[in-house]
Design an enzyme around this catalytic site. Structure first.
Site, PDB file in Angstrom:
ATOM      1  N   CYS A 108       0.881  -1.175   0.000  1.00  0.00           N
ATOM      2  CA  CYS A 108       0.000   0.000   0.000  1.00  0.00           C
ATOM      3  C   CYS A 108       0.916   1.221   0.000  1.00  0.00           C
ATOM      4  O   CYS A 108       1.829   1.303  -0.808  1.00  0.00           O
ATOM      5  CB  CYS A 108      -0.975  -0.047   1.168  1.00  0.00           C
ATOM      6  SG  CYS A 108      -0.225  -0.370   2.784  1.00  0.00           S
ATOM      7  N   GLY A 161       2.815   0.397   3.973  1.00  0.00           N
ATOM      8  CA  GLY A 161       2.962  -1.049   4.107  1.00  0.00           C
ATOM      9  C   GLY A 161       2.724  -1.569   5.503  1.00  0.00           C
ATOM     10  O   GLY A 161       3.196  -2.662   5.839  1.00  0.00           O
ATOM     11  N   TRP A 162       1.961  -0.809   6.323  1.00  0.00           N
ATOM     12  CA  TRP A 162       1.730  -1.312   7.679  1.00  0.00           C
ATOM     13  C   TRP A 162       0.258  -1.317   8.092  1.00  0.00           C
ATOM     14  O   TRP A 162      -0.069  -1.508   9.255  1.00  0.00           O
ATOM     15  CB  TRP A 162       2.571  -0.548   8.705  1.00  0.00           C
ATOM     16  CG  TRP A 162       2.443   0.955   8.687  1.00  0.00           C
ATOM     17  CD1 TRP A 162       1.350   1.719   8.391  1.00  0.00           C
ATOM     18  CD2 TRP A 162       3.478   1.880   9.034  1.00  0.00           C
ATOM     19  NE1 TRP A 162       1.623   3.039   8.513  1.00  0.00           N
ATOM     20  CE2 TRP A 162       2.937   3.185   8.907  1.00  0.00           C
ATOM     21  CE3 TRP A 162       4.809   1.746   9.442  1.00  0.00           C
ATOM     22  CZ2 TRP A 162       3.690   4.334   9.170  1.00  0.00           C
ATOM     23  CZ3 TRP A 162       5.537   2.899   9.697  1.00  0.00           C
ATOM     24  CH2 TRP A 162       4.986   4.168   9.562  1.00  0.00           C
ATOM     25  N   ASP A 163      -0.672  -1.134   7.140  1.00  0.00           N
ATOM     26  CA  ASP A 163      -2.107  -1.254   7.433  1.00  0.00           C
ATOM     27  C   ASP A 163      -2.780  -2.229   6.458  1.00  0.00           C
ATOM     28  O   ASP A 163      -3.087  -3.357   6.818  1.00  0.00           O
ATOM     29  CB  ASP A 163      -2.786   0.121   7.368  1.00  0.00           C
ATOM     30  CG  ASP A 163      -2.383   1.034   8.509  1.00  0.00           C
ATOM     31  OD1 ASP A 163      -2.497   0.602   9.668  1.00  0.00           O
ATOM     32  OD2 ASP A 163      -1.946   2.172   8.254  1.00  0.00           O
ATOM     33  N   ARG A 164      -2.995  -1.773   5.236  1.00  0.00           N
ATOM     34  CA  ARG A 164      -3.630  -2.630   4.237  1.00  0.00           C
ATOM     35  C   ARG A 164      -2.743  -3.808   3.848  1.00  0.00           C
ATOM     36  O   ARG A 164      -3.238  -4.920   3.602  1.00  0.00           O
ATOM     37  CB  ARG A 164      -3.972  -1.802   2.994  1.00  0.00           C
ATOM     38  CG  ARG A 164      -5.101  -0.827   3.198  1.00  0.00           C
ATOM     39  CD  ARG A 164      -5.190   0.190   2.080  1.00  0.00           C
ATOM     40  NE  ARG A 164      -4.154   1.219   2.167  1.00  0.00           N
ATOM     41  CZ  ARG A 164      -4.076   2.275   1.364  1.00  0.00           C
ATOM     42  NH1 ARG A 164      -4.973   2.419   0.389  1.00  0.00           N
ATOM     43  NH2 ARG A 164      -3.131   3.176   1.520  1.00  0.00           N
ATOM     44  N   ARG A 190      -3.904   3.653  15.859  1.00  0.00           N
ATOM     45  CA  ARG A 190      -5.139   3.281  15.169  1.00  0.00           C
ATOM     46  C   ARG A 190      -6.299   3.118  16.151  1.00  0.00           C
ATOM     47  O   ARG A 190      -7.431   3.521  15.866  1.00  0.00           O
ATOM     48  CB  ARG A 190      -4.935   1.984  14.377  1.00  0.00           C
ATOM     49  CG  ARG A 190      -3.832   2.057  13.318  1.00  0.00           C
ATOM     50  CD  ARG A 190      -4.120   3.117  12.263  1.00  0.00           C
ATOM     51  NE  ARG A 190      -3.114   3.134  11.208  1.00  0.00           N
ATOM     52  CZ  ARG A 190      -2.212   4.089  11.048  1.00  0.00           C
ATOM     53  NH1 ARG A 190      -2.193   5.129  11.883  1.00  0.00           N
ATOM     54  NH2 ARG A 190      -1.343   4.041  10.071  1.00  0.00           N
TER      55      ARG A 190
END
Length: 581
Positions: A319, A322-325, A371
Site C-alpha cells: 500500500c 505497508g503497515w495497514d492494508r 489506530r
C-alpha cells in the site's frame, strides 16, 4: 514452566496466555527495531524468539540482522528469510536465493521505498516468495534523505515536466535527479528480480500520495520512465485505515459499508490484466459498488489465483507505508493457505494466530496504539473477517483439484457417488469406481489417481448424468459456492432423497448424521476442515482481544439494542468484560 503446568496454569509464552501478552504489548507501545533496552525490549525479544521457533517448525530459514534498525527502523530486528520446507528434499521447492547477496541488494535498494520499507519476502509457497513493502519513495522523501534540496526545488516531481522554459541550471538538476531515480529504483528492480517477483499488487487508491501539496510518494504504475514495465502491475485500490473508523462506528459491521470513490484524492482506477481475471468469474467493472466484505473477498481470490498459477513467479503486495492494508492481505493469505494445509502445516490454530499477529502486524510496525485511539480498527477487521473466507471458493486447493478431474466430468458429478445397496455403508455402485490418494504435504487433500467409468463415451456419460439426476438414492452435492464439497465434522453426509417432499430444500442442505455412503474424512479435502480451522483462529482471537484490548461500544441505538459484535462476545464467546492476566 513445569511448575506452571503442574498448577494447571498455561505455561508462559504458550497458548492463550502468550497471545494475550502479545496483544497487551501491542496495544500499549509502538514497536520500533531501533528502540532498545528496558522491560519492553525484553518482551519484544520473547516475542521474536517465539516467532523464530514457530517458523522453524516447518522451514529452514536464515535471519537478516536488523538489531538496531540499521536496515529498517520498523521491520523486525530478526528478519526471517524462508529457504525451504524443513522436511522437503533439497531440490523440492527450495529457494535459489543466496542470503548474502539478498542482504546486499536490500541495503542498496531500501532508499527506493517509502520509509525504507524495502521488498521483504514473508511467505514461501511452492517455492514462490510472497513479499511485502511500502510503495515507491517520491522526490520528497529521496531529497529528505539526501539533503534539503527538495524543499528549495519546489517540491514536485512533475514541476519540470510542465515547465516551458527550463534554465540550464534546472536542466542539470533535473538530469541529476533522474539519475538518482535510475540508481535507487534500479536496485529495487534488481531485488525484485532476484526474488523472482513478477506480480506487483498496489493497494493505493492514489497514483501518488500527496501531503501539503507535495507528492511525497509514488508508485510503479506511474513511474514516468516505465522502469517497471517488465513486471505485471495490478492496481487494486483498497480503502486506507481511515475508512475503518466507519467500520467501528457502524458497530463493527462491514456489510453494506461502501467506500466513497468520488473523493478528490482518489485517482487510481482498478487495473488488472485480463489474463488474470478470466478464471475468477468476477465482474470487476462493479468494484466501486462492492461493500467492504465483497471487495476484500474478491481481492483475496485474485491474490490466491495469482500465487496458485503454474509459473514460478513471486508476488509483491504493498500500500503506501505497508503497515495497514498490506498486513491485512498478507495475514489473510497466510491464514488461508495454512487452513488449506499448504503452509505452516505443523502449527495449531493458536500458533498460527500468534505468528501472524506478532510477525505480520506487530514486528512489521503496524501502529495499533495510534489506530485504536482514532477508532481505525483495521487490525480487528482482519481477524473477524475470517468468517467470510471459510468456504472452498477461497481455497488454493480448489483449482488444483479441478486440474486433475477426468475429462468430461465436473467435480460435482464425481462427488455424486451412487450406492449399490440402499442399506450398505461401504459399497459403491458398480457403474464406476473412484480411486483417490492423499496429496503430499496437505492434510486431508487429495488428487484423482484413477477414475474408471462404465460405460465410457460421451453418450454414456450423458446417460449416467441423467440416471444420477433421477435416482432417489443420488448423493446431492451442495451447489452453493461457499461449500462446493462440504463434509460434516464427522466426515459424514446425510443424504436427502431428491424425490422426497423436501427435495426443494435438499440441494443446499448438508448436516451431520448417518449416511449410506461413508467417505473417510482423511481421504478428501473437506471444506468443513478449512472452515473449522479458520473459525478456531477467529474464536481464539476474539476471546483474547476482548480480554485485553476490547471493543469500543458505539452510542446505543434508540431501541437500546446491544451492538451486533458485542452481543456476539456476550452470547457466543461467553465473556463478560475484560480481565487482567
Amino acid at each position: 514452566m513445569a511448575a506452571a503446568a503442574a498448577r494447571g496454569c498455561p505455561p508462559a509464552g504458550s497458548g492463550d496466555r502468550a497471545l494475550a501478552e502479545l496483544l497487551l504489548e501491542f496495544s500499549r507501545a509502538q514497536y520500533r527495531a531501533k528502540d532498545g533496552g528496558g522491560a519492553a525490549a525484553a518482551k519484544v525479544e520473547r516475542i521474536e524468539r517465539r516467532c523464530l521457533e514457530l517458523f522453524g517448525r516447518d522451514y529452514r530459514y536464515s535471519v537478516i540482522p536488523n538489531v538496531h534498525g540499521e536496515v529498517c527502523a520498523h521491520y523486525p530486528r530478526h528478519i526471517v528469510f524462508l529457504e525451504r520446507d524443513a522436511g522437503a528434499s533439497r531440490d523440492s521447492f527450495e529457494s535459489t536465493v543466496q542470503v548474502g547477496k539478498l542482504q546486499d541488494l536490500i541495503n542498496r535498494s531500501k532508499m527506493a521505498r517509502c520509509r525504507g520499507r524495502f521488498v521483504c519476502p514473508v511467505i514461501l509457497y511452492k517455492g514462490k516468495h510472497i513479499c511485502r513493502s511500502a510503495t515507491l519513495a517520491g522526490w520528497g522523501e529521496l531529497y529528505g534523505r539526501t539533503g534539503y534540496n527538495y524543499i528549495f526545488s519546489g517540491g514536485s516531481d512533475d514541476a519540470w515536466a510542465d515547465a516551458e522554459d527550463i534554465s540550464e541550471e534546472d536542466s542539470a538538476l533535473r538530469n541529476a535527479d533522474s539519475q538518482l531515480f535510475d540508481k535507487v529504483r534500479g536496485h529495487d528492480i534488481k531485488l525484485l528480480r532476484y526474488l523472482s517477483v513478477r506480480y506487483i499488487c498496489d493497494l493505493m487508491v492514489e497514483n501518488k500520495k500527496v501531503k501539503f501539496g507535495l507528492n511525497v510518494t509514488s508508485s510503479e504504475k506511474v513511474d514516468k520512465a516505465q522502469r517497471y514495465a517488465d513486471f505485471t502491475l495490478l492496481s487494486i485500490p483498497y480503502p486506507g485505515c481511515e475508512f475503518f473508523k466507519d467500520y467501528k462506528d457502524r458497530d463493527y459491521t462491514a456489510e453494506g459499508l461502501i467506500f466513497n470513490w468520488k473523493q478528490d484524492y482518489v485517482d487510481a482506477p482498478l487495473s488488472i490484466p485480463v489474463s488474470l481475471t478470466q478464471s475468477l468469474n468476477i465482474d470487476w467493472s462493479e468494484y466501486q459498488s462492492w461493500d467492504l466484505i465483497q471487495q476484500t473477498q474478491n481481492y483475496l481470490k485474485l491474490l490466491i489465483s495469482i500465487i496458485n498459477s503454474d509459473d514460478d513467479s513471486g508476488l509483491l503486495v504493498h500500500c503506501i507505508s505497508g503497515w495497514d492494508r498490506t498486513p491485512l492481505f498478507i495475514s489473510l493469505l497466510r491464514l488461508s493457505l495454512w487452513a488449506d494445509g499448504l503452509i505452516h502445516t505443523s502449527l495449531e490454530p493458536s500458533e498460527i494466530l500468534y505468528l501472524t499477529v506478532a510477525y505480520d502486524w506487530f514486528l512489521f510496525g503496524h501502529m495499533l496504539v495510534d489506530r485504536l485511539s482514532k477508532g481505525e480498527e483495521i487490525f480487528f477487521f482482519c481477524f473477524n473477517f475470517l468468517k467470510h473466507i471459510t468456504s472452498e471458493e477461497f481455497s488454493a486447493l480448489k483449482s488444483q483439484r479441478r486440474k486433475s478431474l477426468p475429462p468430461g466430468f465436473t467435480l460435482e458429478e464425481i462427488c455424486m457417488l451412487k450406492q449399490k445397496d440402499r442399506g450398505s455403508t461401504t459399497s459403491l455402485s458398480s457403474d464406476f469406481s473412484l480411486g483417490m490418494e492423499s496429496s503430499p504435504g496437505a492434510t486431508g487433500s487429495f488428487t484423482y489417481e484413477a477414475v474408471e467409468l462404465m460405460p465410457a463415451g460421451a453418450q454414456a456419460q450423458a446417460a449416467w448424468r441423467k440416471s444420477c439426476a433421477s435416482s432417489p438414492q443420488a448423493v446431492l452435492w451442495s451447489r452453493a459456492q461457499q461449500s462446493e464439497d462440504r463434509l460434516s465434522s464427522t466426515g459424514m453426509v446425510e443424504v436427502k432423497s431428491s424425490s422426497s417432499s423436501s427435495s426443494t430444500h435438499s440441494d443446499n442442505f448438508l448436516r451431520i448424521g448417518s449416511s449410506p455412503l461413508e467417505v473417510p474424512r482423511s481421504r478428501l479435502v473437506s471444506a468443513s476442515d478449512r472452515e473449522s480451522r479458520l473459525e478456531e483462529v477467529r474464536s481464539a482471537f476474539l476471546a483474547s482481544y476482548s480480554r485485553t484490548i476490547g471493543l469500543k461500544a458505539v452510542p446505543p441505538s434508540p431501541s437500546g439494542a446491544i451492538g451486533g459484535l458485542l452481543e456476539q462476545f456476550v452470547r457466543g464467546v461467553g465473556l463478560r468484560g475484560s480481565s487482567t492476566l
